[in-house]
Motif scaffolding. Structure first.
Motif, PDB file in Angstrom:
ATOM      1  N   GLN A 166      44.461 -51.797  90.278  1.00 42.71           N
ATOM      2  CA  GLN A 166      43.163 -51.201  89.991  1.00 42.71           C
ATOM      3  C   GLN A 166      42.936 -50.909  88.639  1.00 42.71           C
ATOM      4  O   GLN A 166      43.932 -50.486  87.721  1.00 42.71           O
ATOM      5  CB  GLN A 166      42.949 -49.907  90.913  1.00 42.71           C
ATOM      6  N   PRO A 167      41.650 -50.700  88.184  1.00 46.89           N
ATOM      7  CA  PRO A 167      41.057 -50.294  86.880  1.00 46.89           C
ATOM      8  C   PRO A 167      41.494 -48.743  86.790  1.00 46.89           C
ATOM      9  O   PRO A 167      41.772 -47.858  87.592  1.00 46.89           O
ATOM     10  CB  PRO A 167      39.877 -50.491  86.609  1.00 46.89           C
ATOM     11  N   GLY A 168      41.743 -48.290  85.527  1.00 43.56           N
ATOM     12  CA  GLY A 168      42.122 -47.042  85.117  1.00 43.56           C
ATOM     13  C   GLY A 168      43.691 -47.007  85.233  1.00 43.56           C
ATOM     14  O   GLY A 168      44.277 -45.824  84.951  1.00 43.56           O
ATOM     15  N   ARG A 169      44.402 -47.925  84.957  1.00 42.07           N
ATOM     16  CA  ARG A 169      45.928 -47.700  84.957  1.00 42.07           C
ATOM     17  C   ARG A 169      46.068 -47.409  83.615  1.00 42.07           C
ATOM     18  O   ARG A 169      45.764 -48.334  82.676  1.00 42.07           O
ATOM     19  CB  ARG A 169      46.406 -49.103  85.603  1.00 42.07           C
ATOM     20  N   SER A 170      47.151 -46.722  83.268  1.00 43.57           N
ATOM     21  CA  SER A 170      47.570 -46.236  81.890  1.00 43.57           C
ATOM     22  C   SER A 170      48.693 -47.566  81.552  1.00 43.57           C
ATOM     23  O   SER A 170      49.553 -47.605  82.387  1.00 43.57           O
ATOM     24  CB  SER A 170      48.371 -45.033  81.801  1.00 43.57           C
ATOM     25  N   ILE A 171      48.533 -47.822  80.305  1.00 46.02           N
ATOM     26  CA  ILE A 171      49.790 -48.912  79.917  1.00 46.02           C
ATOM     27  C   ILE A 171      50.655 -47.945  78.865  1.00 46.02           C
ATOM     28  O   ILE A 171      50.247 -47.359  78.127  1.00 46.02           O
ATOM     29  CB  ILE A 171      48.761 -50.011  78.944  1.00 46.02           C
ATOM     30  N   ASP A 172      51.788 -48.187  79.258  1.00 49.16           N
ATOM     31  CA  ASP A 172      52.747 -47.559  78.471  1.00 49.16           C
ATOM     32  C   ASP A 172      53.490 -48.635  77.544  1.00 49.16           C
ATOM     33  O   ASP A 172      53.953 -49.726  78.103  1.00 49.16           O
ATOM     34  CB  ASP A 172      53.838 -46.737  79.147  1.00 49.16           C
ATOM     35  N   LEU A 173      53.726 -48.489  76.164  1.00 49.31           N
ATOM     36  CA  LEU A 173      54.640 -49.323  75.264  1.00 49.31           C
ATOM     37  C   LEU A 173      55.822 -48.932  75.399  1.00 49.31           C
ATOM     38  O   LEU A 173      56.101 -47.616  75.183  1.00 49.31           O
ATOM     39  CB  LEU A 173      53.761 -49.416  74.036  1.00 49.31           C
ATOM     40  N   THR A 174      56.827 -49.917  75.185  1.00 48.86           N
ATOM     41  CA  THR A 174      58.077 -49.344  75.292  1.00 48.86           C
ATOM     42  C   THR A 174      59.023 -50.345  74.069  1.00 48.86           C
ATOM     43  O   THR A 174      58.481 -51.052  73.628  1.00 48.86           O
ATOM     44  CB  THR A 174      58.835 -49.588  76.825  1.00 48.86           C
ATOM     45  N   ASN A 175      60.218 -49.899  74.378  1.00 49.24           N
ATOM     46  CA  ASN A 175      61.404 -50.648  73.190  1.00 49.24           C
ATOM     47  C   ASN A 175      61.467 -51.923  73.490  1.00 49.24           C
ATOM     48  O   ASN A 175      61.572 -52.777  72.793  1.00 49.24           O
ATOM     49  CB  ASN A 175      62.513 -49.831  73.435  1.00 49.24           C
ATOM     50  N   THR A 176      61.015 -52.309  74.836  1.00 47.41           N
ATOM     51  CA  THR A 176      61.103 -53.832  75.239  1.00 47.41           C
ATOM     52  C   THR A 176      60.024 -54.485  74.534  1.00 47.41           C
ATOM     53  O   THR A 176      60.184 -55.692  73.993  1.00 47.41           O
ATOM     54  CB  THR A 176      60.928 -53.976  76.638  1.00 47.41           C
ATOM     55  N   ASP A 177      58.907 -53.848  74.418  1.00 50.69           N
ATOM     56  CA  ASP A 177      57.719 -54.318  73.785  1.00 50.69           C
ATOM     57  C   ASP A 177      58.195 -54.644  72.120  1.00 50.69           C
ATOM     58  O   ASP A 177      57.613 -55.769  71.528  1.00 50.69           O
ATOM     59  CB  ASP A 177      56.348 -53.396  73.800  1.00 50.69           C
ATOM     60  N   TYR A 178      58.940 -53.657  71.665  1.00 50.08           N
ATOM     61  CA  TYR A 178      59.125 -53.809  70.166  1.00 50.08           C
ATOM     62  C   TYR A 178      60.125 -54.948  70.185  1.00 50.08           C
ATOM     63  O   TYR A 178      60.159 -55.788  69.193  1.00 50.08           O
ATOM     64  CB  TYR A 178      59.979 -52.561  69.779  1.00 50.08           C
ATOM     65  N   ASP A 179      61.360 -55.135  71.086  1.00 47.44           N
ATOM     66  CA  ASP A 179      62.173 -56.243  71.025  1.00 47.44           C
ATOM     67  C   ASP A 179      61.470 -57.458  71.009  1.00 47.44           C
ATOM     68  O   ASP A 179      61.548 -58.449  70.137  1.00 47.44           O
ATOM     69  CB  ASP A 179      63.104 -56.072  71.982  1.00 47.44           C
ATOM     70  N   ILE A 180      60.390 -57.764  71.751  1.00 47.87           N
ATOM     71  CA  ILE A 180      59.908 -59.056  71.951  1.00 47.87           C
ATOM     72  C   ILE A 180      58.866 -59.169  70.782  1.00 47.87           C
ATOM     73  O   ILE A 180      58.687 -60.237  70.354  1.00 47.87           O
ATOM     74  CB  ILE A 180      59.040 -59.081  73.348  1.00 47.87           C
ATOM     75  N   ILE A 181      57.909 -58.165  70.716  1.00 50.04           N
ATOM     76  CA  ILE A 181      56.933 -58.434  69.582  1.00 50.04           C
ATOM     77  C   ILE A 181      57.815 -58.731  67.994  1.00 50.04           C
ATOM     78  O   ILE A 181      57.234 -59.525  67.082  1.00 50.04           O
ATOM     79  CB  ILE A 181      56.079 -57.109  69.056  1.00 50.04           C
ATOM     80  N   SER A 182      58.840 -58.192  67.906  1.00 48.38           N
ATOM     81  CA  SER A 182      59.640 -58.418  66.655  1.00 48.38           C
ATOM     82  C   SER A 182      60.019 -59.842  66.515  1.00 48.38           C
ATOM     83  O   SER A 182      60.390 -60.164  65.460  1.00 48.38           O
ATOM     84  CB  SER A 182      60.846 -57.458  66.358  1.00 48.38           C
ATOM     85  N   LYS A 183      60.172 -60.411  67.586  1.00 46.40           N
ATOM     86  CA  LYS A 183      60.663 -62.066  67.775  1.00 46.40           C
ATOM     87  C   LYS A 183      59.434 -63.126  67.577  1.00 46.40           C
ATOM     88  O   LYS A 183      59.505 -64.153  67.424  1.00 46.40           O
ATOM     89  CB  LYS A 183      61.455 -62.310  68.815  1.00 46.40           C
ATOM     90  N   ILE A 184      58.073 -62.288  67.545  1.00 44.85           N
ATOM     91  CA  ILE A 184      56.967 -63.466  67.361  1.00 44.85           C
ATOM     92  C   ILE A 184      56.731 -63.881  65.844  1.00 44.85           C
ATOM     93  O   ILE A 184      56.983 -62.962  64.770  1.00 44.85           O
ATOM     94  CB  ILE A 184      55.574 -62.651  67.647  1.00 44.85           C
ATOM     95  N   LYS A 185      56.822 -65.218  65.653  1.00 44.51           N
ATOM     96  CA  LYS A 185      57.048 -65.767  64.347  1.00 44.51           C
ATOM     97  C   LYS A 185      55.795 -65.093  63.545  1.00 44.51           C
ATOM     98  O   LYS A 185      55.968 -65.386  62.088  1.00 44.51           O
ATOM     99  CB  LYS A 185      56.916 -67.256  64.321  1.00 44.51           C
ATOM    100  N   PHE A 223      64.263 -35.544  72.807  1.00 39.69           N
ATOM    101  CA  PHE A 223      63.091 -34.965  73.561  1.00 39.69           C
ATOM    102  C   PHE A 223      62.890 -35.343  74.948  1.00 39.69           C
ATOM    103  O   PHE A 223      61.629 -35.729  75.454  1.00 39.69           O
ATOM    104  CB  PHE A 223      61.822 -34.720  72.733  1.00 39.69           C
ATOM    105  N   ASN A 224      63.677 -36.503  75.524  1.00 42.05           N
ATOM    106  CA  ASN A 224      63.591 -36.776  76.847  1.00 42.05           C
ATOM    107  C   ASN A 224      62.352 -37.727  76.920  1.00 42.05           C
ATOM    108  O   ASN A 224      61.475 -37.825  77.751  1.00 42.05           O
ATOM    109  CB  ASN A 224      63.655 -36.059  77.971  1.00 42.05           C
ATOM    110  N   TRP A 225      62.202 -38.399  75.741  1.00 39.53           N
ATOM    111  CA  TRP A 225      60.827 -39.355  75.772  1.00 39.53           C
ATOM    112  C   TRP A 225      61.246 -40.742  76.228  1.00 39.53           C
ATOM    113  O   TRP A 225      60.372 -41.429  76.735  1.00 39.53           O
ATOM    114  CB  TRP A 225      60.447 -39.471  74.297  1.00 39.53           C
ATOM    115  N   GLY A 226      62.112 -40.841  76.632  1.00 40.58           N
ATOM    116  CA  GLY A 226      62.587 -42.323  77.299  1.00 40.58           C
ATOM    117  C   GLY A 226      62.333 -43.411  76.277  1.00 40.58           C
ATOM    118  O   GLY A 226      62.398 -43.197  75.221  1.00 40.58           O
ATOM    119  N   PRO A 227      62.096 -44.589  76.859  1.00 43.12           N
ATOM    120  CA  PRO A 227      61.985 -45.682  76.072  1.00 43.12           C
ATOM    121  C   PRO A 227      60.655 -45.970  75.366  1.00 43.12           C
ATOM    122  O   PRO A 227      60.231 -46.856  74.899  1.00 43.12           O
ATOM    123  CB  PRO A 227      62.262 -46.930  76.858  1.00 43.12           C
TER     124      PRO A 227
END
Length: 420
Positions: A75-94, A222-226
């Protein structure tokens, strides 16, 4: 060879009509003077604005928001959370040269648990979790110690880098902060670096009260997680900021099941666009300066041309005699053009000199008085501008003398000798 007689004639003509020549020359003088001062002031404005433009000129920032369109069963209104996984994948984009995850906690209006404490001193400043590559997005002035490094990230070290204002709030003036500890939410952090600033005004204040810790440490302590707040990025060679912005946002949308057309789910800021807009503004200011100054110069040259027509009329008999004894038309034209160039050249030269002295005087006064401005600094004149002004002046001088010269060359000697 230099024709001494011709130069003497020009000098005698100028001396004979000093006031007329001076008033005519003032228009040219003022045009060149205005050109130099306006362009110098424009450069001062550009330097003032650009001295606080300390981000990489093609940097891009991307962060998450909430979806506005239903997609893939969500549904609309969903919060999007960026994580360490996003970092790992984005860092590999040429197309990505630099990616620096950033997370923010604390601040003056946040939970007091994130205040910085040392002894009986306690202050609230925004705390940034960062990576070493952030220095490639925004150059950092280290006054002492160092910035966060790769070992801090890998080993999740409890180290902290603080600005000079934070140091002044937590330490005595004669204390050495490097190696000492600051507590955040009960967790001690060892001070490894003190930051200064190259900026002025509010931008300088942001640097001086900045606090950096390793992003991985922030997540763990600070228990921020990923989770990550946002990404700072710099595109690879040959890739524009706008292209990188779209590539990274499309990648995140695909992975987080966001509708491709949903523009609200991800926020972004493209420094390259802002930089281009500012460059366009300064180009417009320079163009306006040239327009005003060249208009004034042309008005001055019209005055010079009118004076040369009067001089031709006054010397009509002399011109008739020259032609009757065999003077070529070009020699008559060159004599008038040369006189026009002397008047316009000397007045323009003095306008250039006075303009440069004015700009240098303003720059010297600002330095001596220690006046700092976010919008004006180091007014200066480029050598290319001075050369361009001289070229415009010489061309205008030739044109101003050419029409009267052609008229003088076309005089009939018989009619000229009869003239009263």
């Amino acid at each position: 060879m230099i024709d001494i007689d011709k130069w003497q004639e020009i000098w005698m003509t100028i001396r004979k009509h000093k006031l007329r020549t001076a008033l005519t020359s003032f228009g040219v003088f003022w045009g060149i003077f205005m050109l130099v001062v306006l362009l110098g002031a424009g450069n001062g404005l550009r330097n003032g604005v650009m001295q606080n433009f300390d981000l990489a000129k093609n940097a891009v920032f991307v962060w998450s928001e909430q979806t506005s369109i239903a997609y893939a069963g969500f549904q609309p209104g969903r919060s999007i959370d960026l994580t360490n996984t996003d970092y790992d994948i984005i860092s590999k984009i040429k197309e990505v040269k630099v990616v620096s995850p950033r997370t923010q906690i604390g601040g003056r209006f946040s939970d007091s648990d994130f205040q910085l404490k040392r002894g009986n001193r306690e202050v609230a400043y925004t705390i940034m979790g960062d990576y070493p590559q952030y220095e490639e997005i925004k150059p950092i002035q280290i006054n002492s110690g160092r910035f966060i490094n790769a070992f801090d990230i890998a080993q999740k070290r409890n180290v902290i880098v603080i600005g000079e204002r934070v140091k002044a709030d937590l330490f005595e003036p004669d204390e050495e902060p490097i190696g000492e500890h600051i507590t955040i939410s009960g967790t001690p952090f060892k001070v490894v670096g003190i930051l200064g600033t190259r900026l002025t005004g509010e931008d300088a204040l942001d640097d001086l009260q900045s606090v950096f810790i390793p992003n991985t440490t922030l997540q763990q302590a600070f228990n921020w997680g990923p989770y990550i707040g946002w990404f700072g990025l710099v595109p690879a060679e040959g890739v524009s900021g706008a292209e990188l912005e779209e590539i990274v946002k499309a990648d995140i949308k695909k992975r987080h099941k966001i509708a491709p057309e949903d523009r609200a789910a991800l926020g972004s800021f493209n420094v390259e666009e802002e930089f281009r807009e500012m460059q366009g503004l300064f180009s417009g200011i320079a163009a306006f300066s040239w327009l005003v100054a060249v208009g004034t110069i042309i008005a001055g040259m019209v005055g010079v041309g009118n004076i040369m027509l009067i001089i031709v009329k006054e010397r009509i008999k002399e011109i008739g005699i020259r032609k009757s004894i065999g003077a070529k038309p070009w020699s008559i034209i060159s004599m008038i053009v040369q006189e026009s160039l002397v008047i316009s050249g000397l007045s323009g030269y003095f306008g250039l000199v006075f303009g440069v002295f004015t700009i240098e005087g303003i720059s010297y006064a600002l330095n001596e008085l220690g006046i700092e401005s976010e919008f004006f600094s180091r007014p200066e004149i480029d050598f290319d501008i001075a050369v361009s002004a001289i070229v415009v002046l010489l061309i205008s001088g030739v044109i101003a003398g050419l029409v009267p010269g052609i008229k003088a060359a076309s005089v009939d000697p018989v009619i000229a000798l009869r003239d009263e």
